[in-house]
Design a protein around this motif. Sequence first.
Motif, mmCIF file in Angstrom:
data_model
loop_
_atom_site.group_PDB
_atom_site.id
_atom_site.type_symbol
_atom_site.label_atom_id
_atom_site.label_comp_id
_atom_site.label_asym_id
_atom_site.label_seq_id
_atom_site.Cartn_x
_atom_site.Cartn_y
_atom_site.Cartn_z
ATOM 1 N N HIS A 42 0.828 -1.205 0.000
ATOM 2 C CA HIS A 42 0.000 0.000 0.000
ATOM 3 C C HIS A 42 0.863 1.257 0.000
ATOM 4 N N TYR A 43 2.020 1.200 0.655
ATOM 5 C CA TYR A 43 2.967 2.316 0.574
ATOM 6 C C TYR A 43 3.393 2.525 -0.871
ATOM 7 N N GLY A 44 3.731 1.412 -1.540
ATOM 8 C CA GLY A 44 4.173 1.502 -2.928
ATOM 9 C C GLY A 44 3.117 2.089 -3.835
ATOM 10 N N ARG A 45 1.873 1.710 -3.606
ATOM 11 C CA ARG A 45 0.775 2.261 -4.402
ATOM 12 C C ARG A 45 0.626 3.752 -4.149
ATOM 13 N N SER A 46 0.680 4.170 -2.874
ATOM 14 C CA SER A 46 0.525 5.580 -2.532
ATOM 15 C C SER A 46 1.673 6.428 -3.079
ATOM 16 N N LEU A 47 2.875 5.849 -3.088
ATOM 17 C CA LEU A 47 4.062 6.579 -3.551
ATOM 18 C C LEU A 47 4.217 6.544 -5.065
ATOM 19 N N GLY A 48 3.362 5.778 -5.752
ATOM 20 C CA GLY A 48 3.461 5.688 -7.202
ATOM 21 C C GLY A 48 4.497 4.698 -7.669
ATOM 22 N N VAL A 49 5.025 3.873 -6.771
ATOM 23 C CA VAL A 49 6.019 2.867 -7.148
ATOM 24 C C VAL A 49 5.375 1.776 -7.986
ATOM 25 N N SER A 75 12.291 4.075 -1.764
ATOM 26 C CA SER A 75 11.299 4.929 -1.094
ATOM 27 C C SER A 75 10.450 4.139 -0.117
ATOM 28 N N VAL A 76 10.051 2.934 -0.522
ATOM 29 C CA VAL A 76 9.235 2.096 0.352
ATOM 30 C C VAL A 76 10.043 1.651 1.563
ATOM 31 N N VAL A 77 11.303 1.271 1.313
ATOM 32 C CA VAL A 77 12.181 0.848 2.418
ATOM 33 C C VAL A 77 12.336 1.984 3.424
ATOM 34 N N MET A 78 12.523 3.199 2.931
ATOM 35 C CA MET A 78 12.715 4.343 3.815
ATOM 36 C C MET A 78 11.478 4.586 4.674
ATOM 37 N N TYR A 79 10.311 4.618 4.027
ATOM 38 C CA TYR A 79 9.089 4.901 4.779
ATOM 39 C C TYR A 79 8.719 3.754 5.718
ATOM 40 N N TRP A 80 8.986 2.516 5.285
ATOM 41 C CA TRP A 80 8.704 1.392 6.186
ATOM 42 C C TRP A 80 9.621 1.436 7.409
ATOM 43 N N SER A 81 10.907 1.665 7.177
ATOM 44 C CA SER A 81 11.858 1.744 8.293
ATOM 45 C C SER A 81 11.469 2.856 9.259
ATOM 46 N N LEU A 82 11.017 3.972 8.712
ATOM 47 C CA LEU A 82 10.595 5.090 9.549
ATOM 48 C C LEU A 82 9.337 4.724 10.344
ATOM 49 N N SER A 83 8.451 3.940 9.731
ATOM 50 C CA SER A 83 7.238 3.505 10.434
ATOM 51 C C SER A 83 7.575 2.693 11.675
ATOM 52 N N VAL A 84 8.638 1.889 11.579
ATOM 53 C CA VAL A 84 9.058 1.055 12.708
ATOM 54 C C VAL A 84 9.841 1.881 13.725
ATOM 55 N N ALA A 85 10.820 2.671 13.236
ATOM 56 C CA ALA A 85 11.742 3.371 14.133
ATOM 57 C C ALA A 85 11.100 4.552 14.844
ATOM 58 N N TRP A 131 -6.224 8.903 3.028
ATOM 59 C CA TRP A 131 -5.315 9.888 2.424
ATOM 60 C C TRP A 131 -4.058 9.170 1.982
ATOM 61 N N LYS A 132 -2.905 9.518 2.536
ATOM 62 C CA LYS A 132 -1.652 8.858 2.187
ATOM 63 C C LYS A 132 -1.268 7.915 3.326
ATOM 64 N N PRO A 133 -1.368 6.604 3.116
ATOM 65 C CA PRO A 133 -1.131 5.660 4.206
ATOM 66 C C PRO A 133 0.219 5.819 4.882
ATOM 67 N N HIS A 134 1.274 6.061 4.098
ATOM 68 C CA HIS A 134 2.609 6.139 4.689
ATOM 69 C C HIS A 134 2.742 7.336 5.626
ATOM 70 N N ILE A 135 2.091 8.452 5.301
ATOM 71 C CA ILE A 135 2.158 9.636 6.158
ATOM 72 C C ILE A 135 1.354 9.429 7.433
ATOM 73 N N LEU A 136 0.139 8.907 7.296
ATOM 74 C CA LEU A 136 -0.735 8.757 8.458
ATOM 75 C C LEU A 136 -0.261 7.641 9.394
ATOM 76 N N VAL A 137 0.268 6.556 8.835
ATOM 77 C CA VAL A 137 0.780 5.475 9.686
ATOM 78 C C VAL A 137 1.995 5.960 10.472
ATOM 79 N N ILE A 138 2.904 6.644 9.802
ATOM 80 C CA ILE A 138 4.094 7.161 10.494
ATOM 81 C C ILE A 138 3.689 8.166 11.571
ATOM 82 N N SER A 139 2.733 9.029 11.254
ATOM 83 C CA SER A 139 2.257 10.003 12.246
ATOM 84 C C SER A 139 1.618 9.286 13.429
ATOM 85 N N GLY A 140 0.783 8.284 13.139
ATOM 86 C CA GLY A 140 0.134 7.534 14.208
ATOM 87 C C GLY A 140 1.133 6.781 15.071
#
Length: 507
Positions: A42-49, A75-85, A131-140
């Motif tokens: 879903h990150y990849g879809r939102s980012l246009g990957v 890009s997906v690796v970066m946002y996923w890693s940020l979601s965890v860290a 909205w944008k899953p990667h932004i909202l998940v990281i924020s949450g």
Amino acid sequence: MDSGKQLTGTLVLAVFTAVLGSLQYGYSIGVINAPQQVIEKHYGRSLGVWSEEAFLLSENSTEERLHSEVGHHPSVVMYWSLSVAIFSIGGMLSSFLVGFVGDLKGRVKGMLMINVLAIAAGLLMVFCRMWKPHILVISGRAVMGFYCGLSSGLVPMYIGEIAPKAYRGALGTLHQLGVVIGILISQVLGLDFLLGNDDMWPLLLGLSGAPAILQSFLLFLCPESPRYLYILLGKEDDARRSLLRLKGLYDPTPDLEEMKREKEESDREARISIRSLICSSVYRKQLTVAVMLHLSQQLSGINAIFYYSTSIFKEAGISQPVYATIGVGAINTVFTLVSVALVDKAGRRTMMMAGLGGMCCCAVAMTVGLKLQADYVWMSYVNMTATFLFVSFFEFGPGPIPWFIVAELFSQGPRPAAIALAGCCNWTSNFIVGMTFSYIQDWLGPYVFILFAALLLGFTVFTYLRVPETKAKTFEEIAAAFQKGRKKAETPKDTDELQQLKTSTEA
């Protein structure tokens, strides 16, 4: 009735309510792992990957290549890693505020206030697809980490202050029990046929805020910490009423007398800030013990064991290693229950040494097994056995004890600052291990657990030499044990330092 030896309905309710925060913490730790591939897609879809066609194809495909291809995009690796860290970063920052929040309006109102963060985090994640899953998940995850940094300090503080002396260890261990139950629930709900799938994963993440809703209602039924009421606010009558609610009909005079003596001592030492605590030689022994015990929890290699568990179970021929990993979570829970039963009988110091020493032996066995499993098939079963035993020994001592023993080591004055500082060390070391372990693994290969074995041996020796037994002792008696060695060597400098701490008005 003998005060300090009764478990009333109100006390059970208060502890259960507080431990809901621990369950939320554990759920948030474990929930992000199971649906990793789904979330990355879903990150990849939102980012246009991925194009829309490729995304729809992946939903109907069972090919591992299609599912994992997007996960390797930078890009997906970066946002996923940020979601965890980001979860650990939020905890690191907020852990410094534990003392401030706990003292601002009290322990109960403090837990109630921070539930706003947990509910907001859950809503951000449950509606992330709007909205944008990667932004909202990281924020949450960032907001949830901030909440958990506060909760992981407030819960042990509250339980430690309301628990009868005879049950202080067992009730304090319930914080860790809540954590491991939360991890287990997240592992089970994360199975793809439950919530770990394309349709339900936002709900899986958003449920991390659900316990806060229940806790918010139950907190209105919980009495405030009598130690907070008497020692910090000077409200003896309110403290008496709180004691009677927590312990039933008994004579609270002995408990109030103990609090009175601690208040007099606290008035002499005043409120102590984190900076004052770090710079002071008066509390250096206690602080060293507190920090080292929290470091022993995170630098023990427990996260590495979970990292290796799937491959270990695959090597042992288990076709569905995800269920074996859930089995590890179940063992976590069972042995935490064992710890609850034994901690007030065997003692904190004994269980810490047994746990750390057992983990050290298991780490050596893991090293041998990882090195030789290519040559001997049966070595994979040695690895699997060592994995289960490693987790068992962790929950026997190093898992639960550091969380509540800090509240026992310090009197009311420096306690909030000490819990905040120890918690920050815990979160920071957790973050460092999470960020560096893959590099250490590449460097050391199968010998990675030798590093942890050496650390565990060092922590075991430190516990034997420096950690006092706190079982069935009052806060006064524990503080006196640390001060015993200082009495003879006390100098005018020490007296001046105590006076400076007394007059300090720092937050």
